[in-house]
Design a protein around this motif. Structure first.
Motif, short mmCIF file in Angstrom:
data_model
loop_
_atom_site.label_atom_id
_atom_site.label_comp_id
_atom_site.label_asym_id
_atom_site.label_seq_id
_atom_site.Cartn_x
_atom_site.Cartn_y
_atom_site.Cartn_z
N UNK A 113 0.75 -1.08 0.04
CA UNK A 113 0.18 -0.24 0.01
C UNK A 113 0.94 1.11 0.03
N UNK A 114 1.90 1.27 0.79
CA UNK A 114 2.61 2.42 1.08
C UNK A 114 4.06 2.53 0.29
N UNK A 115 4.68 3.50 0.12
CA UNK A 115 5.94 3.29 -0.55
C UNK A 115 6.63 4.72 -0.21
N UNK A 116 7.89 4.72 0.43
CA UNK A 116 8.27 5.83 1.28
C UNK A 116 9.84 5.93 0.45
N UNK A 117 10.26 7.41 -0.02
CA UNK A 117 11.28 7.63 -0.87
C UNK A 117 12.56 7.48 -0.14
N UNK A 118 12.45 7.57 1.00
CA UNK A 118 13.59 7.65 1.94
C UNK A 118 14.67 6.48 1.68
N UNK A 119 14.17 5.45 1.31
CA UNK A 119 15.00 4.24 1.32
C UNK A 119 15.86 4.29 -0.23
N UNK A 120 15.43 4.91 -1.12
CA UNK A 120 15.80 5.01 -2.37
C UNK A 120 17.36 5.67 -2.49
N UNK A 121 17.88 6.55 -1.71
CA UNK A 121 19.22 6.68 -1.60
C UNK A 121 20.19 5.48 -1.43
N UNK A 122 19.52 4.58 -0.37
CA UNK A 122 20.28 3.57 0.06
C UNK A 122 20.32 2.52 -0.94
#
Lengths: 260, 269
Positions: A113-122
């Motif tokens: 359901x949810x997607x958070x962009x904070x993990x993308x840099x990692x």
């Protein structure tokens, strides 16, 4: 099947749109990730400062493991952590009813359901480290391809473990404490499993399967993975995924909604 | 002054009773701080392969000490304070004739006493599994170690409570604490004993607050002066540096508190 992809895309675009409100968060988290990365590389450098290799692992090879670890950590932050902590909330507030009523698989809905962009840099940094370490080790495209299967298996295993833990919230509402312990145990995946004493190696292979998440993909890339390990990783992932589905259906039979 | 001590003791007692309700969860919270044991495993293997200043058994002791120090100096006040400001519940505490800081302080203090028995159990299991790591502290080591842990806790609390003051300006004051967590993780001695850092890095670090958050109190827990190969830190210097940073943060804190509280308008007010 098509319906599921479409729904997922909608879920994620709306999540992203909502998050655009908080752009500074993304900036801060990419900066934090960068600092974390520098620290981790520095740490591996400290470990290998006086020896070229430990238990068959060199600095560059350990960097590969760290790359996979960073990548998986990113995935966990982008989709796993947010969604599974919501299961607890749904159970506590009784809003799980609405999800069960939707004409779509409830496990699918709860998981994406949810997607958070904070993990993308990692995820990006993880890929960069793997590429960098691979370059220093002189690996070719075939070797990179060899890591794909165990990496996918690792992702599925991680997801299934996490989802099963989340599903126990049907009985125990306070599972976030357990997920906190799990995510701290997973930190062991930063280093090749061979770097641990025997007892810890067994623990991190069979009880908390950290070895399958980061060490096995790195071994596959280095052409050192036994077929047995690769098949083991795939079977483990398949079993874990099936178990998560069966467990969810079992858990749902015990769901009694809030206030009833 | 006597009445203040009495008040502090009372609210600490109340907090202790409240926290005792969560003793089962406390076991999990302690279990969540396994990082020192993970690093212990890696460093023991590494030091068995190469001359890394410390022997494997010394590595085991060091990381056990960091585990104790980290658990005894844990601080989370920024998250609580931020919630109080965002939700406006700070107002209730402002009505009381006592600065809110003391309630937070008492809660942290009380939590130590709930956490301690669990640490003792883990210590017993650890030394039963690995008896070689056991050491006998000298007569003065225990009070010195305790004093070091108390000073470390006060410093860490002052720093984080200062970050908490930023809640008056932003809704995510804890982001700054997350930034601070980076040097806290990599430069405090949590991931490696200071002796293994390059000399130049050590020379600079001993003037920052970081090594005094983990490495220094851990050395005191072990009853070691300063490990071979690491920079010499005398008792006087340690106390001086810690007192300096604590004072700097307390001053900044009071200043931000005075300005911030004027900006604060509770939710719905």
């Amino acid at each position: 099947m098509n319906r599921y992809f479409k729904t997922m895309r909608l879920f994620w675009t709306t999540s992203l749109a909502a998050e655009m409100e908080y752009r500074t968060n993304f900036l801060i988290s990419s900066f934090t990730s960068l600092g974390n990365l520098a620290g981790s590389i520095f740490l591996i450098h400290l470990i290998f400062q006086r020896v070229p290799e430990i238990e068959g692992w060199s600095f560059d090879q350990s960097l590969l493991v760290m790359g996979f670890f960073t990548m998986l950590g990113g995935v966990a932050n982008t989709v796993l952590r947010v969604n599974l902590s919501r299961i607890v909330q749904h159970v506590r507030e009784g809003t799980m009813d609405f999800i069960l009523l939707k004409p779509i698989d409830s496990q699918f809905h709860l998981s994406v359901r949810r997607f958070i962009s904070w993990g993308i840099p990692d995820i990006a940094y993880g890929i960069l480290i793997v590429l960098y370490a691979g370059m220093r080790l002189g690996l070719g495209p075939l070797e990179y391809a060899a890591a794909l299967l165990p990496l996918a298996a690792g992702l599925v295993t991680l997801y299934s473990l996490w989802f099963m833990l989340g599903a126990t919230s049907i009985w125990f509402v306070k599972v976030h404490n357990v997920t906190y312990v799990l995510s701290n145990l997973l930190a062991a995946g930063r280093f090749p499993i061979a770097l641990y004493p025997v007892a810890m190696r067994l623990f991190f292979t069979f009880i908390v399967p950290v070895a399958f998440l980061t060490t096995v993909p790195a071994q596959a890339m280095l052409g050192r993975a036994d077929w047995l390990w690769l098949i083991g990783a795939a079977v483990f992932a398949a079993v874990a995924f099936l178990a998560s589905r069966m467990f969810w259906h079992f858990a749902l039979r015990h769901y009694t909604s809030a206030s009833s | 002054m006597k009445s203040f001590a009495h008040k502090l003791r009372t609210i600490t007692g109340v907090q202790y009773a409240a926290l005792l309700e969560y003793r089962a969860e406390m076991v999990l919270w302690v279990a969540g701080t396994v990082l020192p044991f993970i690093l212990m495993g890696v460093w023991m293997t590494a030091s068995a392969k190469a001359d890394l200043v410390l022997q494997p058994v010394e590595m085991a002791r060091y990381f056990f000490a960091t585990f104790v120090v980290r658990n005894m100096t844990l601080v989370w006040v920024v998250w609580e304070f931020e919630q109080q400001v965002v939700k406006g519940t700070l107002s209730h505490w402002l009505l009381q004739p006592m600065d809110p800081v003391w309630r937070h302080f008492a809660e942290h203090l009380a939590e130590r006493f709930v956490r301690l028995p669990i640490l003792v159990v883990i210590g017993v299991v650890f030394f039963a599994v690995y008896p070689d790591a056991l050491w006998t502290p000298g007569l003065w080591d225990i009070p010195i170690a305790l004093a070091a842990i108390v000073l470390t806790f006060i410093m860490r609390f002052s720093v984080q409570y200062t970050f908490a003051m930023l809640s008056f300006w932003t809704e995510r004051a804890h982001a700054i604490e997350q930034l601070w967590a980076l040097p806290y993780l990599f430069l405090s001695g949590m991931v490696a004993p200071l002796a293994l850092y390059p000399q130049a890095v050590q020379q600079v670090l001993v003037y920052t607050p970081f090594p005094y958050l983990i490495w220094y109190p851990a050395q005191k827990v072990l009853g070691l002066p300063t490990a071979a190969g690491s920079v010499e830190v005398t008792l006087g210097m340690a106390v001086g540096v810690m007192a300096f940073w604590t004072l700097v943060f307390i001053l900044a804190n009071r200043l931000l508190w005075r300005i911030g509280i004027r900006r604060y308008s509770a939710m719905g007010a």
